[in-house]
Enzyme design. Structure first.
Site, short mmCIF file in Angstrom:
data_model
loop_
_atom_site.label_atom_id
_atom_site.label_comp_id
_atom_site.label_asym_id
_atom_site.label_seq_id
_atom_site.Cartn_x
_atom_site.Cartn_y
_atom_site.Cartn_z
N CYS A 382 -1.34 -6.18 -0.10
CA CYS A 382 -1.02 -4.92 -0.78
C CYS A 382 -0.27 -5.17 -2.09
O CYS A 382 -0.88 -5.64 -3.05
CB CYS A 382 -0.28 -3.98 0.16
N MET A 385 -1.12 -8.49 -3.39
CA MET A 385 -2.36 -8.62 -4.14
C MET A 385 -2.18 -8.08 -5.56
O MET A 385 -2.63 -8.68 -6.53
CB MET A 385 -3.48 -7.84 -3.46
N HIS A 508 -3.94 -3.71 4.64
CA HIS A 508 -2.97 -4.39 5.52
C HIS A 508 -3.66 -5.01 6.73
O HIS A 508 -3.70 -4.41 7.80
CB HIS A 508 -1.90 -3.39 6.00
N GLU A 510 -2.69 -7.31 8.65
CA GLU A 510 -1.76 -7.62 9.75
C GLU A 510 -1.76 -6.53 10.82
O GLU A 510 -1.46 -6.79 11.98
CB GLU A 510 -0.35 -7.87 9.20
N1 GLN Z 1 3.75 -0.04 -4.01
C1 GLN Z 1 2.38 -0.36 -3.99
C2 GLN Z 1 1.50 0.88 -3.96
O1 GLN Z 1 1.93 1.93 -3.57
C3 GLN Z 1 2.05 -1.26 -2.81
C4 GLN Z 1 2.24 -0.61 -1.49
C5 GLN Z 1 2.27 -1.59 -0.35
O2 GLN Z 1 2.51 -2.79 -0.54
N2 GLN Z 1 2.10 -1.11 0.85
O3 GLN Z 1 0.35 0.81 -4.31
#
Ligand code: GLN
Length: 548
Positions: A382, A385, A508, A510
């Site tokens: 997330c 990346m 995600h 995981e």
């Molecule tokens: N803050 C980022 C977004 O909202 C990543 C969110 C996350 O890592 N779950 O896109």
């Protein structure tokens, strides 16, 4: 007709009600019953989505996009089945339903009260999953500790259900703590007696008492607890501290928790448990052949629960690779270009974790750069990346000020930008891109090799995304955009082909790793880390030879 097991907690919080509930569910499932677990939390937030990880640990997202308590993660990891919004209910959600009904006039002029209106809504939700016909047994875990003001309506709902349902359709399990006093060299039962007394005053008598303890309970102590807490001696279950949570089902099997529970349900001769796969997993987990050290780069690392699912996915993937995964927590806020080498050298892999907001992101970008340039296996999740994308833009595509508009609204190169549909949203609760979405994989990419299929589905929780305006520039620069949402074209996976292992995913993974179904990216990442560790060993030997 489903049967209902309620799990309450006494004496102290953090005794592991979720693990006991999940372990019992696993055992019942292994005997052929269709089981699900739900968590009722007594706080006023409608869901934990708006809670800071420091407050309540990780927010676990289900297939249907519910933001839920992290215990649902344990339920899925143990049972290898999906949960949903219906499996997590909070006081906030109960009140919201009742108040919405009141505004619609559904109570026909009556005074709306905690008893019966709130308790009726709690009861309705406690029975909801059982009424679907999909389950034989529904286990309901009540968050918090008996004696808390806020858990009273939940206990009252259990009391009423015990009265309303046939005697053998409900079981109440109370989990308590038996502390050991070093000075007296004694285990103490008094806190448990008081806690059971409190529960009884609220109208509920437990059928089974599970005692969390650091030392074995003697038959005498068990008898004492049974006598003063009014349960059969066989219904006093010892839950001694285990090396890992995955040993708890076996410990509960030895203590016959499931048998006693089934007995109360008037099922005296249940089928034998089939727990072979679980045992095979434990065998591999307990006999690793190697060790890898993985750097977990995040900003909530002082709190283990903030990255719960990632840590558990490492355990599953380690067992597959027959290696122990040692997680080295590295605080992203303190990584700088000057100290990155010192902080990260010697690690066998790097996972840059998810997160929100500005704090610690430059450290994450610096860590990605180190992994990219040094051939260190890299896995970004997330925000991880998104940081890999920004790092690539800055240091490979030479867009020095590239950023996410989450961190810098005025960046000249918003390579990560707010999703179109997010631009009009101002409410914070339940408004992210949430839950399962399909993703089409590029043939012959690393992602394709890892998954072994072309269409996958993974869970999301974010507002920002890869900005497709930059698609070509990234591709020409050498980054492979190997996974896309088939409908919207949103980029979900990035990878670098000229690197031993470099992958970033917008979702995600995981959240979908379970004991019986370890997540393939975690499995391949750990395998890459094993190779990296072997490479270090060869390098070390060569330097030794040169030095000799
Ligand atoms: N803050 C980022 C977004 O909202 C990543 C969110 C996350 O890592 N779950 O896109």
């Amino acid at each position: 007709m489903a049967k209902y097991v309620f799990v309450t907690g006494g004496v102290s919080s953090s005794l592991g009600k979720g693990i006991i509930a999940a372990s019992l569910a696993k055992l019942l499932q292994s005997r052929g019953y269709r089981v699900t677990i739900q968590k009722f939390d007594p706080y006023i937030n409608v869901d934990p989505g708006t809670l800071n990880p420091y407050e309540h640990g990780e927010c676990y997202v289900t297939e249907d996009g519910a933001e839920t308590d992290l215990d649902l993660g344990h339920y899925e990891r143990f049972l290898n089945t999906f949960t949903s919004q219906a499996n997590n209910v909070t006081t906030g959600r109960i009140y919201q339903t009742v108040i919405n009904k009141e505004r619609k006039g559904a109570y026909l002029g009556k005074t709306v009260q905690v008893v019966p209106h709130i308790t009726n809504e709690i009861k309705r939700r406690m029975l909801e999953l059982g009424n679907t016909g999909k389950y034989d047994i529904v286990i309901t875990e009540i968050g918090g500790t008996i004696g808390d003001i806020e858990s009273l309506p939940f206990v009252e709902a259990i009391r009423q259900l015990q009265w309303e349902l046939p005697e053998d359709d409900t079981v109440v399990i109370h989990l308590t703590l038996i502390p050991y006093l070093k000075a007296a060299k004694e285990l103490k039962t008094k806190p448990t007696q008081h806690s059971v007394k409190m529960l009884s005053q609220e109208g509920v008598s437990p059928d089974i008492i599970v005692c969390r303890t650091e030392r074995p309970l003697s038959p005498d102590i068990k008898r004492k607890i049974a006598q003063f807490c009014n349960v059969k001696q066989e219904a006093v279950i010892e839950s001694i501290d285990m090396a890992t949570i995955y040993e708890v089902p076996m410990a509960m099997l030895r203590e016959k928790l499931d048998i006693i529970c089934l007995k109360k349900m008037n099922i005296p001769n249940p089928p034998e448990p089939d727990i072979v796969k679980w045992e095979a997993f434990l065998e591999r987990l307990n006999h690793p052949k190697s060790v890898v050290r993985i750097g977990l780069i995040g900003k909530y690392i002082e709190l283990q629960d903030a990255y719960k699912s990632i840590l558990e996915a490492f355990i599953h993937a380690g067992a597959v690779n027959e290696c122990k995964v040692e997680v080295v927590n590295v605080h992203s806020e303190y990584i700088t270009p000057e100290n990155v080498e010192e902080k990260l050298s010697g690690l066998d892999g790097l996972l840059v974790a998810s997160g929100f907001g500005l704090r610690g992101i430059e450290g994450k970008i610096t860590a990605v750069k180190y992994a990219r340039e040094n051939g260190l296996p890299f896995f970004g999740i997330c925000l991880g990346m998104q940081m890999a994308v920004i790092e690539f833009a800055r240091n490979v595509l030479d867009k020095k000020c590239a950023n996410s508009t989450e961190m810098d609204e005025k960046t000249p190169d918003p390579v990560i930008d707010l999703m179109e549909e997010q631009k009009v949203i101002s409410d914070k609760g339940g408004t992210m891109r949430l839950g399962a979405y399909d993703c089409a994989l590029l043939p012959d990419s690393l992602a394709h090799k890892i998954y072994g299929q072309e269409l996958i589905s993974e869970r999301h929780r974010h507002r920002w995304e890869f900005n497709n305006k930059y698609l070509e520039e990234f591709q020409n620069g050498g980054m492979v955009l190997s996974g896309k949402n088939p409908k919207s074209g949103l980029v979900e996976i990035v990878e670098l082909p000229d690197h031993p292992f470099f992958i970033g995913v917008q979702y995600h993974p995981e959240l979908k790793s379970t004991v019986e179904n370890p997540h393939p990216i975690f499995v391949h990442f750990i395998s890459a880390a094993v190779s990296q560790a072997a490479k270090y060993k060869v390098e070390e030997k060569n330097t030794e030879k040169v030095n000799n």
